[in-house]
Scaffold this active site. Structure first.
Site, PDB file in Angstrom:
ATOM      1  N   SER A  44     -10.982 -28.688  14.843  1.00 29.42           N
ATOM      2  CA  SER A  44     -12.138 -28.168  15.567  1.00 29.42           C
ATOM      3  C   SER A  44     -12.967 -27.213  14.707  1.00 29.42           C
ATOM      4  CB  SER A  44     -11.653 -27.494  16.855  1.00 29.42           C
ATOM      5  OG  SER A  44     -12.708 -27.267  17.735  1.00 29.42           O
ATOM      6  N   ASP A  85     -19.653 -27.754  16.135  1.00 27.10           N
ATOM      7  CA  ASP A  85     -18.445 -27.389  15.395  1.00 27.10           C
ATOM      8  C   ASP A  85     -17.918 -28.627  14.672  1.00 27.10           C
ATOM      9  OD1 ASP A  85     -17.390 -28.806  17.542  1.00 27.10           O
ATOM     10  OD2 ASP A  85     -15.658 -27.501  17.761  1.00 27.10           O
ATOM     11  N   ASP A 103     -17.207 -31.267  19.611  1.00 25.94           N
ATOM     12  CA  ASP A 103     -16.994 -31.131  21.056  1.00 25.94           C
ATOM     13  C   ASP A 103     -17.628 -29.846  21.587  1.00 25.94           C
ATOM     14  OD1 ASP A 103     -15.156 -29.319  20.028  1.00 25.94           O
ATOM     15  OD2 ASP A 103     -13.454 -30.059  21.202  1.00 25.94           O
TER      16      ASP A 103
END
Length: 452
Positions: free
Chosen positions: A97, A236, A240
């Site tokens: 992430s 990012d 998401d």
């Protein structure tokens, strides 16, 4: 055995906490635990370690007698979206992430396209224990080919959420942060008619999230001003999450997105019980203003899986986090930064209003300060008795309450830090209280850690 799962799957520094062997066993465990013979869908972001982990996981899946389909580099939400649409038996996304390039992670989805529940996590960990002696050399190297047709189904699905709406005439900057959004964000906005300027758009796993993206907004603010753009969106590493920026460089975080989008749904009388879902990190200014217009804000622990659980329980249509992770019924709550960005752009076009003006109509956030206290241990890996003692210490500080003041402390689920959020009506009080709590908590945690 300590749990390998954090708040969002398995995460750690590649080749230290997250190894080839562990990834292989996770692939094997998921293959064994899936209830159907349909293939397992796997994808990754641009990190250098991603392809190595994909190879390990795919070999593990094959060792369990199951098949997989490789989507290639893709946004995380493509995995749950396609699981639901194409009836895969589960899915894995290799991504850390927003974390730096040396980290990587394994996000696991069930056959409903949902992050796996604790029960399945426990089942996988049990299989991992019994798979310790599994020999990698027993199985041949797996042939890995990308499936572009599936990826096109995902991108077309995003475009179709706009219906007859378009973004003609809008000048928009995108920061894809060398990550998953490089695959399709710019082309989706262009197909919708926007004039797009994109930065940090190379697929570079050594630069992903470094001084760019949703956690570092200076590059996009600069690009918006240089290009005289209407707005911009910064993603990012796995796309998401998204943070918006208006034409003057003002930031539209997840709280603002939830408020603005939620207010549209509220005015259209679409919200169940006028409720939206957020976390304990949500700003008090957001909550108080939302209440004034007749809304209800339900708070959860930090993490999109907790938001999703609350959405189902409350039958809500919208939820999300201040960090820019937004879940909407539009795409069955897959948590998609690109979807969020095109929807916010759509509302501005439809209302004939600038993002700056729309932001001004929302709420005045209370000053907040988020401080990280570095730990010399991973919270989830320590003994239960120490964990309880640290939790009691955290709770004693979290109970500090004054009028219009809030303290929230939690261990990070992905890094060895404690996150301390202090919020109050004025910055001076925030700074004073944050400094006091951080110093005292650091001292106590240090003393506790010396007893390990």
């Amino acid at each position: 055995m300590q749990s390998i799962f954090g708040t969002d799957g398995i995460r750690g520094i590649f080749d230290k906490e997250l190894t080839y062997s562990l990834a292989y066993k996770v692939g094997y465990a998921l293959g064994v635990s899936t209830k159907t013979n349909n293939p397992i869908l796997i994808g990754r972001d641009t990190r250098v370690s991603g392809y190595i982990l994909i190879e390990a996981i795919s070999r593990g899946i094959n060792a369990a007698g199951k098949e997989f389909i490789y989507l290639g580099i893709c946004p995380t939400p493509a995995i749950p979206f396609l699981i639901k649409k194409e009836k895969f038996s589960g899915g894995i996304m290799i991504s850390a992430s927003h974390n730096p390039p040396e980290y990587n992670g394994i996000k696991i989805f069930d056959n409903n396209g949902e992050k796996i529940k604790k029960k399945l996590e426990n089942q996988i960990e049990l299989i991992l224990e019994t798979a310790n002696n599994l020999k990698l050399s027993t199985y041949k190297k797996t042939s890995i080919r990308e499936n572009n047709n599936l990826f096109n189904i995902y991108t077309e699905g995003l475009i179709n959420t706009m219906g007859d709406e378009n973004l003609d005439g809008m000048k928009i900057v995108l920061d894809t942060c060398y990550g998953s959004a490089t695959t399709c964000a710019a082309s989706i906005f262009q197909k919708l008619g926007a004039n797009v300027k994109v930065i940090n758009n190379e697929q570079d796993g050594l630069k992903i999230n470094l001084n760019c993206g949703s956690t570092c907004l200076d590059p996009i603010i600069k690009a918006i001003k240089e290009n005289n753009a209407d707005m911009g969106f910064s993603f990012d590493g796995d796309a998401d999450r998204v943070i918006g920026v208006d034409s003057e460089g003002n930031i539209i975080d997840g709280d603002h997105i939830l408020f603005l989008w939620g207010r549209e749904l509220l005015e259209e009388k679409l919200l169940t019980n006028n409720t939206i879902i957020s976390t304990k990190m949500a700003n008090l200014g957001f909550e108080n203003t939302w209440k004034k217009i007749g809304g209800i804000l339900h708070r959860t622990e930090v993490g999109d899986k907790f938001i999703f659980e609350a959405i189902k329980k409350k039958k809500a249509l919208l939820g999300g986090e201040q960090s820019g992770h937004i879940l909407s019924k539009i795409n069955d709550f897959c948590g998609d930064g690109i979807l969020t960005a095109i929807q916010i752009s759509k509302y501005c076009k439809k209302k004939n209003i600038s993002l700056r003006s729309w932001l001004n109509s929302s709420f005045s956030p209370y000053p907040q300060k988020l401080t990280n206290v570095l730990l010399n241990f991973k919270f989830k890996n320590i003994d239960k008795s120490y964990k309880e003692f640290i939790n009691e210490t955290i709770e004693s500080f979290s109970n500090i309450k004054k009028d219009n003041c809030r303290v929230y402390i939690r261990p990070s689920g992905t890094e060895p830090v404690l996150r301390i959020l202090v919020e109050a009506r004025n910055q001076q009080e925030v700074d004073s209280l944050s400094t006091k709590i951080t110093a005292e908590l650091s001292t106590k945690i240090y003393k506790i850690s010396k007893t390990f």
